[in-house]
Design a protein around this motif. Structure first.
Motif, PDB file in Angstrom:
ATOM      1  N   THR A 165       0.793  -1.220   0.000  1.00  0.00           N
ATOM      2  CA  THR A 165       0.000   0.000   0.000  1.00  0.00           C
ATOM      3  C   THR A 165       0.826   1.271   0.000  1.00  0.00           C
ATOM      4  OG1 THR A 165      -0.015   0.039   2.396  1.00  0.00           O
ATOM      5  CG2 THR A 165      -1.798  -1.150   1.329  1.00  0.00           C
ATOM      6  N   GLY A 166       2.129   1.146   0.089  1.00  0.00           N
ATOM      7  CA  GLY A 166       2.956   2.343   0.227  1.00  0.00           C
ATOM      8  C   GLY A 166       3.201   3.059  -1.085  1.00  0.00           C
ATOM      9  N   HIS A 167       2.120   3.445  -1.778  1.00  0.00           N
ATOM     10  CA  HIS A 167       2.288   4.015  -3.120  1.00  0.00           C
ATOM     11  C   HIS A 167       3.080   5.316  -3.111  1.00  0.00           C
ATOM     12  CE1 HIS A 167       0.065   1.079  -5.360  1.00  0.00           C
ATOM     13  NE2 HIS A 167      -0.867   1.071  -4.427  1.00  0.00           N
ATOM     14  N   ARG A 168       2.954   6.090  -2.049  1.00  0.00           N
ATOM     15  CA  ARG A 168       3.709   7.333  -2.011  1.00  0.00           C
ATOM     16  C   ARG A 168       5.208   7.030  -1.955  1.00  0.00           C
ATOM     17  NH1 ARG A 168       1.769  12.790  -1.163  1.00  0.00           N
ATOM     18  NH2 ARG A 168      -0.266  11.833  -1.246  1.00  0.00           N
ATOM     19  N   ASN A 169       5.570   5.993  -1.213  1.00  0.00           N
ATOM     20  CA  ASN A 169       6.981   5.615  -1.171  1.00  0.00           C
ATOM     21  C   ASN A 169       7.466   5.045  -2.502  1.00  0.00           C
ATOM     22  OD1 ASN A 169       7.687   6.416   1.474  1.00  0.00           O
ATOM     23  ND2 ASN A 169       6.591   4.635   2.298  1.00  0.00           N
ATOM     24  N   TRP A 170       6.603   4.311  -3.171  1.00  0.00           N
ATOM     25  CA  TRP A 170       6.975   3.833  -4.513  1.00  0.00           C
ATOM     26  C   TRP A 170       7.182   5.020  -5.456  1.00  0.00           C
ATOM     27  CZ3 TRP A 170       8.546  -0.889  -5.852  1.00  0.00           C
ATOM     28  CH2 TRP A 170       8.215  -1.965  -5.023  1.00  0.00           C
ATOM     29  N   ALA A 171       6.319   6.020  -5.333  1.00  0.00           N
ATOM     30  CA  ALA A 171       6.477   7.226  -6.162  1.00  0.00           C
ATOM     31  C   ALA A 171       7.829   7.884  -5.882  1.00  0.00           C
ATOM     32  CB  ALA A 171       5.336   8.215  -5.892  1.00  0.00           C
ATOM     33  N   LEU A 172       8.185   7.975  -4.590  1.00  0.00           N
ATOM     34  CA  LEU A 172       9.471   8.573  -4.227  1.00  0.00           C
ATOM     35  C   LEU A 172      10.638   7.775  -4.785  1.00  0.00           C
ATOM     36  CD1 LEU A 172       8.664   9.515  -0.527  1.00  0.00           C
ATOM     37  CD2 LEU A 172       9.179  11.123  -2.378  1.00  0.00           C
ATOM     38  N   ALA A 173      10.568   6.463  -4.653  1.00  0.00           N
ATOM     39  CA  ALA A 173      11.666   5.610  -5.125  1.00  0.00           C
ATOM     40  C   ALA A 173      11.840   5.742  -6.637  1.00  0.00           C
ATOM     41  CB  ALA A 173      11.410   4.157  -4.732  1.00  0.00           C
ATOM     42  N   HIS A 174      10.735   5.669  -7.363  1.00  0.00           N
ATOM     43  CA  HIS A 174      10.847   5.810  -8.820  1.00  0.00           C
ATOM     44  C   HIS A 174      11.343   7.195  -9.203  1.00  0.00           C
ATOM     45  CE1 HIS A 174       9.420   1.978 -10.356  1.00  0.00           C
ATOM     46  NE2 HIS A 174       8.462   1.973  -9.443  1.00  0.00           N
ATOM     47  N   PHE A 175      10.919   8.198  -8.454  1.00  0.00           N
ATOM     48  CA  PHE A 175      11.403   9.546  -8.760  1.00  0.00           C
ATOM     49  C   PHE A 175      12.912   9.639  -8.542  1.00  0.00           C
ATOM     50  CE2 PHE A 175      12.155  13.958  -8.809  1.00  0.00           C
ATOM     51  CZ  PHE A 175      11.182  14.482  -9.625  1.00  0.00           C
ATOM     52  N   LEU A 176      13.361   9.121  -7.403  1.00  0.00           N
ATOM     53  CA  LEU A 176      14.806   9.099  -7.132  1.00  0.00           C
ATOM     54  C   LEU A 176      15.549   8.375  -8.256  1.00  0.00           C
ATOM     55  CD1 LEU A 176      14.705   8.208  -3.325  1.00  0.00           C
ATOM     56  CD2 LEU A 176      15.788  10.257  -4.277  1.00  0.00           C
ATOM     57  N   ARG A 177      14.993   7.255  -8.666  1.00  0.00           N
ATOM     58  CA  ARG A 177      15.641   6.457  -9.715  1.00  0.00           C
ATOM     59  C   ARG A 177      15.673   7.246 -11.025  1.00  0.00           C
ATOM     60  NH1 ARG A 177      18.684   2.099 -10.683  1.00  0.00           N
ATOM     61  NH2 ARG A 177      17.871   0.382 -11.941  1.00  0.00           N
ATOM     62  N   SER A 178      14.612   7.971 -11.329  1.00  0.00           N
ATOM     63  CA  SER A 178      14.570   8.735 -12.579  1.00  0.00           C
ATOM     64  C   SER A 178      15.612   9.854 -12.573  1.00  0.00           C
ATOM     65  CB  SER A 178      13.170   9.326 -12.803  1.00  0.00           C
ATOM     66  OG  SER A 178      12.958  10.478 -12.006  1.00  0.00           O
ATOM     67  N   CYS A 179      16.038  10.260 -11.376  1.00  0.00           N
ATOM     68  CA  CYS A 179      17.067  11.306 -11.254  1.00  0.00           C
ATOM     69  C   CYS A 179      18.463  10.708 -11.091  1.00  0.00           C
ATOM     70  CB  CYS A 179      16.780  12.194 -10.046  1.00  0.00           C
ATOM     71  SG  CYS A 179      15.242  13.098 -10.159  1.00  0.00           S
ATOM     72  N   GLY A 180      18.548   9.403 -11.155  1.00  0.00           N
ATOM     73  CA  GLY A 180      19.855   8.774 -10.995  1.00  0.00           C
ATOM     74  C   GLY A 180      20.308   8.721  -9.545  1.00  0.00           C
ATOM     75  N   ASN A 181      19.402   8.951  -8.614  1.00  0.00           N
ATOM     76  CA  ASN A 181      19.783   8.937  -7.202  1.00  0.00           C
ATOM     77  C   ASN A 181      19.288   7.675  -6.479  1.00  0.00           C
ATOM     78  OD1 ASN A 181      21.008   9.815  -4.882  1.00  0.00           O
ATOM     79  ND2 ASN A 181      19.573  11.469  -4.450  1.00  0.00           N
ATOM     80  N   LEU A 182      19.157   6.610  -7.230  1.00  0.00           N
ATOM     81  CA  LEU A 182      18.877   5.295  -6.636  1.00  0.00           C
ATOM     82  C   LEU A 182      19.674   4.295  -7.461  1.00  0.00           C
ATOM     83  CD1 LEU A 182      16.760   4.835  -4.283  1.00  0.00           C
ATOM     84  CD2 LEU A 182      15.394   3.622  -5.956  1.00  0.00           C
ATOM     85  N   ARG A 183      20.603   3.599  -6.801  1.00  0.00           N
ATOM     86  CA  ARG A 183      21.518   2.731  -7.546  1.00  0.00           C
ATOM     87  C   ARG A 183      20.911   1.359  -7.831  1.00  0.00           C
ATOM     88  NH1 ARG A 183      23.423   7.007  -7.562  1.00  0.00           N
ATOM     89  NH2 ARG A 183      25.407   7.746  -6.736  1.00  0.00           N
ATOM     90  N   HIS A 184      19.917   0.994  -7.025  1.00  0.00           N
ATOM     91  CA  HIS A 184      19.352  -0.352  -7.151  1.00  0.00           C
ATOM     92  C   HIS A 184      17.915  -0.281  -7.624  1.00  0.00           C
ATOM     93  CE1 HIS A 184      22.601  -0.298  -4.183  1.00  0.00           C
ATOM     94  NE2 HIS A 184      22.939  -1.461  -4.706  1.00  0.00           N
ATOM     95  N   GLU A 185      17.400  -1.400  -8.067  1.00  0.00           N
ATOM     96  CA  GLU A 185      16.000  -1.472  -8.465  1.00  0.00           C
ATOM     97  C   GLU A 185      15.116  -0.998  -7.314  1.00  0.00           C
ATOM     98  OE1 GLU A 185      14.614  -2.159 -11.308  1.00  0.00           O
ATOM     99  OE2 GLU A 185      16.562  -2.471 -12.266  1.00  0.00           O
ATOM    100  N   CYS A 186      14.056  -0.301  -7.661  1.00  0.00           N
ATOM    101  CA  CYS A 186      13.132   0.183  -6.635  1.00  0.00           C
ATOM    102  C   CYS A 186      12.665  -0.952  -5.725  1.00  0.00           C
ATOM    103  CB  CYS A 186      11.916   0.839  -7.298  1.00  0.00           C
ATOM    104  SG  CYS A 186      12.327   2.300  -8.260  1.00  0.00           S
ATOM    105  N   GLU A 187      12.405  -2.106  -6.305  1.00  0.00           N
ATOM    106  CA  GLU A 187      11.929  -3.251  -5.526  1.00  0.00           C
ATOM    107  C   GLU A 187      12.942  -3.605  -4.423  1.00  0.00           C
ATOM    108  OE1 GLU A 187      11.831  -3.026  -8.740  1.00  0.00           O
ATOM    109  OE2 GLU A 187       9.653  -3.023  -9.045  1.00  0.00           O
ATOM    110  N   LEU A 188      14.212  -3.633  -4.783  1.00  0.00           N
ATOM    111  CA  LEU A 188      15.243  -4.004  -3.808  1.00  0.00           C
ATOM    112  C   LEU A 188      15.331  -2.974  -2.690  1.00  0.00           C
ATOM    113  CD1 LEU A 188      18.413  -5.353  -5.666  1.00  0.00           C
ATOM    114  CD2 LEU A 188      16.601  -6.581  -4.463  1.00  0.00           C
ATOM    115  N   THR A 189      15.481  -1.725  -3.088  1.00  0.00           N
ATOM    116  CA  THR A 189      15.678  -0.680  -2.087  1.00  0.00           C
ATOM    117  C   THR A 189      14.446  -0.510  -1.204  1.00  0.00           C
ATOM    118  OG1 THR A 189      17.212   0.472  -3.550  1.00  0.00           O
ATOM    119  CG2 THR A 189      16.255   1.757  -1.750  1.00  0.00           C
TER     120      THR A 189
END
Lengths: 315, 315, 315, 315
Positions: A165-189
Motif C-alpha cells: 500500500t505504500g504508493h507514495r513511497n513507490w512514487a518517491l523511489a521511482h522519482f529518485l531512480r529517474s534522477c539517478g539517485n537510486l543505484r538499485h532497483e526500486c523493488e530491492l531498495t
C-alpha cells in the motif's frame, strides 16, 4: 539528571497521559498500525550510570517506523563517510514527510535523511555491495548491539503491508531512480526500506538503542563521535519533518519520531529517552509523546537552549 | 571553556582567516555595505566569569543588520508573550531570506521571526502603542543595556540607503499588509525596521550584547528565561535562513547572522560569541565567520550535539 | 452571425441572467466596487457590417479594470514591438491573478501581460519617454478612437482608492523593481496603472472598443495585424488568469475579464462582444458574464474549436 | 486553403527544414527513440475535399507517443462523458510534462489530460470494465478507423523499453494511486499507457487520423461534436505542455505534440495537419515541426487569431 527525581516525574507524566482525552489519530494506512489501541503510553529513560527508568507499556513492542532512519543513517555514515552527503541534503523540509514536490524542486536530492525520500536514498547506500538480506541482517545486528538485546526483530506482516500500500513511497523511489539517485532497483531498495521500518521494539529497547548517540553506551562509541554529532544535529533540525522547528521550540532535545507513535530523544552525555503513544498530530508525530517530552524537558530544564535558572534569575 | 585555552585558539583562527583567499562576496545592494573592506575579521568571546577575549578588528563598528532581529524578537516576546506567535511561525524556511513566495504560500504568516518577512512583522508588533522614534529608542536602549555600553548608535546613512533601495523588503511589507498581518503603514514599520537593522556595533559590543541569551549577563536576566530558551531554539533552527541545517551540522551552536557579515553565537551558560567578516556565502551568511565558528566549535567541542570525547571513546 | 438571430438570443440571455439567483460576489477591496449592485447585467455585440446590438444595462458605466490590459498591451506592442517580450512572458499562469509567488519563481519576469504583474510591467513600458499624464492621455485617446466615442474617461475616485488599498499591487511593483524589471519609480508606474484600470466604460463602448481586435473597426487597422493576432492568442490562453483553460473549454473565444465584472470577447472577423455582470467567480472573473458568453457561444456555434454541425453530423 | 497553393509551400518548407542546422535534440531516454535520425522531416495535410498533400518522409513510421493522448481522450470522453472531468482538470500546466510537483500541489488531480499524469489517469478510465488487451484493441481499432488504414500497429519494443526505464511515469502512477485517482494496479494502467504511446504511425496516417477533430472525416463524426470542441480547446491551451502559450502565440492552431517528434494540428472545418521531425526543443516539443507549422500558419493566415488581411488593412 538525578535518578531519584526522574521516577516520580515519569509516573506523574504517565498518569497525566493516561487521562488525556485528545490522543491524536493512529496511522491508518496499513491494517497493522490502524488496529493499535491509542490508549497505550510508555516512556523509558537511560542514564549515564547505566540505570534505566520506565513507565507504562514500556515492555510492549511497537513498530518503530521512521525512528529506524536514525540507525540506518548511523550505519551509512560509518560506511560512506562524508561521501554520503552527495546524495542527501542537510536542510529541514517544509512539506509533508512523503512529499515528492520537494524532491522534484531539489532535482532528486532529498532535503535530509529523515524525510522518506532521504531515508530511501540512505537505504540504497546501504545496499552497495550487499544483498537486501545481508543489509537487513546488519541493521538488526546493529540494533541488537545498540539495545543490548538479541530479541529485537522485524515484523514481516508490517513490512509486507507497507509494500502493498505504500504508493507514495513507490512514487518517491521511482522519482529518485529517474534522477539517478537510486543505484538499485526500486523493488530491492524499497523492500529493504519497508523491512527496517517494520522493526518492532519496546520503549525500553528503543531507549537503550539510543544510548550510543548520547555517548552513554556501556560498550563505548559504536560509531565515530563526529558522526554522532552529525546525527544529533540532524535530529534537532529535521527529526520531526515540517514540525521540527516547533519541536525544537517546545522540547529542545534532538529527537526522531516515527509514524508508529514512537519518539527517540537524545540528550548528549546525559540521557537517551524513548516515548510511545500511537496517536499522531497533523505532522505525523506522536501527539502525546511530544507532550510528554515537553513536560519532562520543562520540569528538568533539559532543553539545550535553556539557561541555568540560577544564573538567569540572579539579576 | 577555559580562558587560557581560548586566547591562543582565537589568535590562531584570526591568523588563519587573515590568510584565507576565498572571502565570499560583500553585500552590494547599498553603497554603505558595498564599500566595506572584505579583509576585516574580528572575533570576541564573553565568558560566565565576566572576562572577554577578542582578536582582530573587534573594536571596529559594522552594520549588524539581521542580527538585530534577535533583539527585536526579545523585546517583542517580552511585550506580547505567546500572543506574538499568532503573527509569525516557528519553522525553518527553504527559500532565500527575502522570499515573498514562502510568505504567499503561508497566507501571509512568515515562517519564522528571522527571515525578513518575519522580522518586519516583529517590528510591526513593537510599534503597537509607540511611535517609531520611541520604538527605536527602546531598541537602542535595550542594546546598550545588553552590551553594557552607551555608545551604541544607529547609522542613519545605512538606514536611508536601505529605504531607497530595499524594494524586496517593500514588497514583503506590502504583502504582509495585504494579508492583514501589518498593523501600521508600510512606511512606518519599514522605516523602523531599516533603522534597527542599521545598528552599528563592534564585535566586542555584539558579544557582550548576547550575554543575556547565554544567561551570563552581569545584571542577570534581562528577559524571562522561557523567552531566552525560545530565542536560542529559533536561532538553532532558523538563524541562518535556508542554510540553518548546514550551520547546525557544522557548528552546532544557536546563532544569528547578518548581511553585514556579523554572526552572534550563543552557548547557554557557557559563552556569548561574536564574529565579523564582511564576505558572504550564497545564503547571505558570513563565509569566514561561519568557518571561524566551526573551527572554534570543533577545537573546543562546543557543539551542543557532541558527546564528551572521553565517554564516546571509552569503549 | 446574422443580426436577426442575435437580438432574440441576447434578449433571452438577458432575461435568463436577470432571474439567476447565484450571481457571484462583487469585488470588495475598494468601496467604489463594493457598492455596485450585483443585479446589473449588460451585453453588447458589434458586427462586421457596423451594426451593434445591446441588451440590459448597456449604457451604464462600470470600471473596466483588467480589461484595460488588452489596450495597454496593444499600445505597448505598437511602440516596442517584439522587444516588449523581453520583459513579459507568454505563458498561462496557475496561481491567483495577483500572485507574487509566480513572479519570484520566474525571477521577476511575469508569466504573461494579463496577470497583474505583467500588466504593471506593460504600463512601465508605456512610461518610457513619457510622463504618467501623457501616457494616460494616450491610453484614453486610444480608447476613444477604438470605441468611436470621446466621452470615455477615467474615474479618479476608483484610481485613488486602488492606490490606497492595493497593497498586493504595491508588493508586485516593488518585487519587479527589485528584479530590475521596472524602469520607473513604483509610484509613477503604479499611479499610471491604477488610473488606466479605473477607466469607466459602458458595455456598448467596450464592445466598440474591441472591434479593432476583431478586424472590424470602421477605420481599419488601428494596430498591425500581427499584433492583433498576438493579443487574441494571449486572450485565449491567459485572458482569465488561472481559469483560462476552463474559459477556452466552455466558451472558446479569446476574451479578457476585469474585476469590475466586465469581459471583452473577440471573434476575429466576426464580432466584438462585451458583457457586464459585477459578481465574480473564485478566479475573479464575472460569473454571469461567463455564463452568458457560454450560452451565446453554444447557441450560435461561435467557439473557435467547433466543427460545423453539418459536417460532423453527416456520417 | 487551396490545394494549389499548399503543395508549393509544403515543398518550400520541406527544403528549408532539410537545410536547417539546429534540429533540436532527439529524445534519448529509450534506445528506440535515441537512434532515430534527426534528419527526418515530414508533413502531411488533409483537406475537407478529401485530398491529402504530403512532403518528405511522410510514409516512414515514427512513435507518436503523447499524440496518442488526443485519441485516448476522445475515447474516454465518449465513454464517460463529463464525469471524466472529476478525475482530470482543464488548465494549462507550468511545470515540465512529467512533473509530480504539480500533481502533488493539486492533490492528485492532474492539471489536464495532456501532461503525463493526466494521460495516465485517462488510460485508467479506459480500463474500467475492460482488460488492457481489450482496451489496446479498442484504441488501435479507433486509430485505424480514424486514419482509414488497417496497417496501424503498436511497436512492442518501444512499449517494453518505456516500461523498463520510465521511472518518472511510475512515480506519477504510484502518486495518483496514493491519492485514490488510479482505479487499477499501476502495472495494468502503465502497461496500457506505455503501449498506446508506442503506436507507430506515418505522418500521412496521423494527418488522416486527425480528420475527425477537424470535422472532415469521410465517415462523418466519429465522436460527438461537443467532445470534438472540448478536445480542440484543450489542444490549444494545453497541447504543448508548459510551452502551450508560446505555441498558441506563434502558430495559433490547436495541436498536440509527442516526444517522438510528431505534432498533430487541427484546424476545425479546414484541415488536419501532421508534421514530424525528431529533434525536440526544451519543452519536449518538435523543434522543426513547430517551425514548419509556424511558417505554414503565417503564409496561409491559418492562425485562429488572425484577422482577415483585407479587413484589417482597409483603413
Amino acid at each position: 539528571m538525578k535518578q531519584d527525581s526522574i521516577r516520580p516525574l515519569l509516573d506523574q507524566i504517565c498518569t497525566h497521559m493516561g487521562n488525556e482525552q485528545d490522543r491524536g489519530a493512529v496511522a491508518s494506512y496499513i491494517p497493522e498500525l490502524a488496529c493499535i489501541d491509542p490508549a497505550h503510553f510508555a516512556m523509558s529513560v537511560c542514564l549515564p550510570d547505566g540505570t534505566q527508568i520506565s513507565v507504562g507499556d514500556a515492555k510492549i513492542e511497537f513498530s518503530i517506523q521512521s525512528v529506524s532512519k536514525v540507525f540506518t543513517l548511523a550505519i551509512a555514515l560509518g560506511r560512506h563517510g562524508d561521501h554520503f552527503w552527495t546524495r542527501v541534503g542537510r536542510e529541514p523540509s517544509t512539506h509533508v514527510f512523503n512529499s515528492v514536490q520537494e524532491l522534484e524542486a531539489r532535482d532528486g536530492i532529498p532535503p535530509n535523511p529523515f524525510v522518506n525520500a532521504g531515508a530511501i536514498a540512505t537505504t540504497d547506500c546501504l545496499l552497495v555491495g550487499a544483498t537486501p538480506k545481508e543489509t537487513l541482517a546488519e541493521i538488526v545486528q546493529f540494533m541488537r548491539l545498540a539495545a543490548s538485546d538479541d530479541a529485537i526483530f522485524i515484523d514481516p506482516d508490517v513490512a509486507s503491508s507497507e509494500k502493498e500500500t505504500g504508493h507514495r513511497n513507490w512514487a518517491l523511489a521511482h522519482f529518485l531512480r529517474s534522477c539517478g539517485n537510486l543505484r538499485h532497483e526500486c523493488e530491492l531498495t524499497l523492500g529493504t526500506y519497508f523491512h527496517h521500518c517494520a522493526l518492532a521494539m519496546t520503549a525500553e529497547q528503543l531507549a537503550r538503542a539510543g544510548r550510543f548517540l548520547a555517548g552513554i553506551h556501556p560498550a563505548g562509541n559504536l560509531i565515530a563521535p563526529g558522526h554522532i554529532r552529525s546525527i544529533n544535529a540532524l535530529m534537532m533540525t529535521c527529526g520531526h519533518y515540517n514540525g521540527s522547528g516547533e519541536f525544537a521550540y517546545r522540547v529542545g532535545i534532538p529527537a526522531k519520531s516515527g509514524v508508529g507513535g514512537g519518539i527517540l530523544a537524545v540528550l548528549p552525555n546525559r540521557a537517551s529517552i524513548a516515548v510511545w503513544s500511537p496517536g499522531l498530530d497533523r505532522y505525523g508525530n506522536s501527539l502525546l509523546g511530544t507532550q510528554a517530552l515537553e513536560i519532562l524537558s520543562q520540569e528538568l530544564c533539559l532543553s539545550m537552549f535553556s539557561v541555568a535558572p540560577g544564573m538567569a534569575s540572579q539579576g
